[in-house]
Scaffold this active site. Structure first.
Site, PDB file in Angstrom:
ATOM      1  N   ARG A  55       2.474  31.573  75.490  1.00 51.39           N
ATOM      2  CA  ARG A  55       3.356  31.716  74.290  1.00 51.39           C
ATOM      3  C   ARG A  55       2.936  33.173  73.945  1.00 51.39           C
ATOM      4  NH1 ARG A  55      -0.412  32.960  71.706  1.00 51.39           N
ATOM      5  NH2 ARG A  55       1.101  33.413  69.975  1.00 51.39           N
TER       6      ARG A  55
ATOM      7  N   ALA B  70       5.283  36.813  72.614  1.00 48.85           N
ATOM      8  CA  ALA B  70       6.355  37.661  73.268  1.00 48.85           C
ATOM      9  C   ALA B  70       6.006  38.034  74.479  1.00 48.85           C
ATOM     10  CB  ALA B  70       7.194  38.394  72.344  1.00 48.85           C
TER      11      ALA B  70
ATOM     12  N   ARG C 232      13.235  30.043  75.874  1.00 54.65           N
ATOM     13  CA  ARG C 232      12.935  30.407  74.503  1.00 54.65           C
ATOM     14  C   ARG C 232      14.176  31.518  74.058  1.00 54.65           C
ATOM     15  NH1 ARG C 232       7.589  30.233  71.614  1.00 54.65           N
ATOM     16  NH2 ARG C 232       8.887  29.435  70.025  1.00 54.65           N
TER      17      ARG C 232
ATOM     18  N   GLN D 175      -0.929  28.000  65.701  1.00 59.31           N
ATOM     19  CA  GLN D 175      -1.271  28.974  66.517  1.00 59.31           C
ATOM     20  C   GLN D 175      -2.713  29.716  65.905  1.00 59.31           C
ATOM     21  OE1 GLN D 175       1.788  28.415  65.912  1.00 59.31           O
ATOM     22  NE2 GLN D 175       3.187  28.763  67.648  1.00 59.31           N
TER      23      GLN D 175
ATOM     24  N   ASP E  77       8.720  38.879  67.587  1.00 61.07           N
ATOM     25  CA  ASP E  77       9.476  38.446  68.756  1.00 61.07           C
ATOM     26  C   ASP E  77      10.759  39.219  69.185  1.00 61.07           C
ATOM     27  OD1 ASP E  77       7.728  36.262  67.669  1.00 61.07           O
ATOM     28  OD2 ASP E  77       8.336  35.696  69.755  1.00 61.07           O
TER      29      ASP E  77
ATOM     30  N   ASN F  25      10.078  37.148  63.711  1.00 66.58           N
ATOM     31  CA  ASN F  25       8.628  36.778  64.070  1.00 66.58           C
ATOM     32  C   ASN F  25       8.202  35.415  63.669  1.00 66.58           C
ATOM     33  OD1 ASN F  25       6.047  37.494  65.463  1.00 66.58           O
ATOM     34  ND2 ASN F  25       4.957  37.465  63.521  1.00 66.58           N
TER      35      ASN F  25
END
Lengths: 343, 343
Positions: free
Chosen positions: A44, A46, A87, A194, A235, A245
């Site tokens: 994960r 970007a 995604r 995260q 992102d 984001n």
């Protein structure tokens, strides 16, 4: 520690769903395994998603039996379309796989074995570029950081999100390398945590003084004047500077605005989508409600409670003090500054 | 469902640490068990803590062998001091146990058996009063609610926080009873997840349409114009209106201010501490970092990561649209309005 690399004709990634309990490397050997690794957040961030997807295109094409370009391209088109669906929000994924498409089109007169080699080379070029880009952003961004700064960050925009040492966290690493004293605060970043699982772990590994907080504690910290700067990744950034984001980023931006704290976005040029006028056009991924109801498979809430679970939010450009990229530091008005700098 | 009651000479509480997985009632039979139940959040919510502590004083005194007032009072004083240390922020605890002290002092010429009866009666009076107070606040507060309102709440300020149907959630229940259509959003409220575990469960039990969100999603919801009002409880309110409540409340108040959404505090008069000039004087409980690092005993973050874990934050009065109490709805300037209304 290498978040993503190309090794023995496979993609080797850190399985980020296992951190911080264990550091496990996983080899991805097929298009489908790449798709799932992206979908399930094993890889994960970007920039890292972009690299994984680019290499995934090659994995999806390397055994393609087509001998003429049309058949080859038809398969390539479906591989690219498939990966894009993993995604939807991070534009780097799309940007990376489209680079491979362009590469194929540019060499449409070559034989398909050579085309395959071109695809791999382009994917590895994307990986290598990301490393350089991380360093450039970090050097530029570090100029904004003073010794003694307390920096709050959200989600993970570090080594675990890129092929090198990160976007937002790269700035911290670079500032630290310059001898500046930095105290970092990491939002845990619900629902996937995260911040708690990845950022806290990564910063500790790198010897950065880090304190973990729940997302709802950031406001209190700001009021207590314990935060000097906020650094986050991105992102997707629209032409006007609006930035998608990780969910919770917009929350921080509002708090930063209220408390007069600079709010910086750190992202490579590949995160920009200048075809979009504003953040309203950025597609936002909605994820499974179980991510909110459960942690590690254990129910925290009533099993059947309705859940709202957007993976991202959009921070309006007016709340962003500056956007740090490898091509320079952008400031308002973004609509004009971005046009010039991204040429 | 009764969060706290006096039954067969024991305190019967719902063990809120077991919700929503199971609805378990626990009997508290001793001073120490009450202290731990408060400390470990088996019973929580400022009004419910006050009731538990008042009954806890009686449990701590009922076997006191003292035959003269001085000895009796000396024991009472230490019982009260002990209970106050269980949790420092909610003033209702202190307010309730001090009411029992006053009761004892008012009857210092009575024999100690009678004194014990007085203590129990006063504790039960506090419990009964809380029920009436909940209903009064809810009726007053419901006037501010329109049919069709989307209401966001934080932590649990409902039946599980009081002897009746709650403070902030009481307003929702009352509005619903009046036929108003309400859609509720519950912040999960990290780290203890009172919103996910208790509020979502309680609202579903009562047939209220509720959607659970992570704390960091509230800003996005407000931007999307999905929130019309915010209702929260309080643990202590200073003379100027500054309000201590569950960590994350201040975050919501800033967001509400930024998005022009009314932000209401719903709390009984017992939550006011007019001896404090402002919120800066409210003691904030710092809790164990493991609450942030772990959920249900499972590590989410590096075991040794530093954690900041205040149980409460203080919302400055200027961000509060109104404070709803059983004695009326207070508005700015609170310093003068509170003086008049709390006489």
């Amino acid at each position: 520690m290498q978040t993503i690399e190309w090794k023995r004709n496979k993609i080797r990634i850190i399985d980020q769903t296992r951190l911080p309990a264990e550091l496990v490397y996983v080899d991805l050997n097929s298009l489908k395994s790449v798709w799932w690794a992206i979908k399930k957040l094993k890889v994960r961030g970007a920039p890292a998603i972009g690299i994984a997807a680019a290499l995934g295109v090659y994995l999806g094409m390397r055994n393609c039996p087509a001998k003429n370009f049309n058949k080859f391209y038809s398969r390539l088109d479906s591989v690219i379309g498939y990966l894009k669906k993993a995604r939807p929000t991070a534009v780097n994924l799309s940007w990376a796989v489209e680079r491979l498409r362009e590469q194929a089109l540019a060499h449409c007169n070559k034989d398909t074995d050579l085309l395959k080699r071109c695809l791999l080379e382009e994917a590895l070029e994307i990986l290598q570029e990301d490393k350089d880009v991380c360093r450039k952003m970090a050097r530029l961004g570090s100029k904004l950081i003073k010794s003694g700064d307390n920096i709050l960050t959200h989600c993970n925009a570090g080594a675990l999100a890129t092929a090198d040492y990160g976007t937002a966290l790269g700035v911290i690493y670079e500032a630290k390398k310059q001898g500046k004293k930095i105290k970092a605060y990491a939002d845990e970043t619900r629902p996937i945590l995260q911040g708690a699982r990845l950022t806290a772990w990564e910063l500790m590994q790198q010897g950065v003084d880090v304190t973990l907080i729940c997302d709802n504690m950031a406001a209190d910290l700001m009021k207590e004047a314990k935060i000097d700067k906020i650094l986050v990744g991105a992102d997707r950034i629209a032409a006007n500077g609006d930035t998608a984001n990780k969910i919770g980023t917009y929350n921080l931006a509002v708090l930063a605005y209220f408390h007069h704290i600079p709010f910086y976005v750190v992202a490579p040029a590949s995160s920009f989508d200048l075809t979009l006028k504003s953040g309203a056009d950025i597609p936002i991924e909605q994820r499974d409600g179980r991510e909110v109801r459960q942690v590690h498979g254990r129910l925290l809430a009533p099993k059947k409670v309705k859940v709202y679970n957007p993976a991202f939010d959009v921070t309006p450009q007016r709340l962003i003090s500056a956007i740090i990229t490898e091509k320079g530091i952008f400031r308002k008005p973004y609509r004009t500054s971005l046009k010039k700098l991204l040429k």
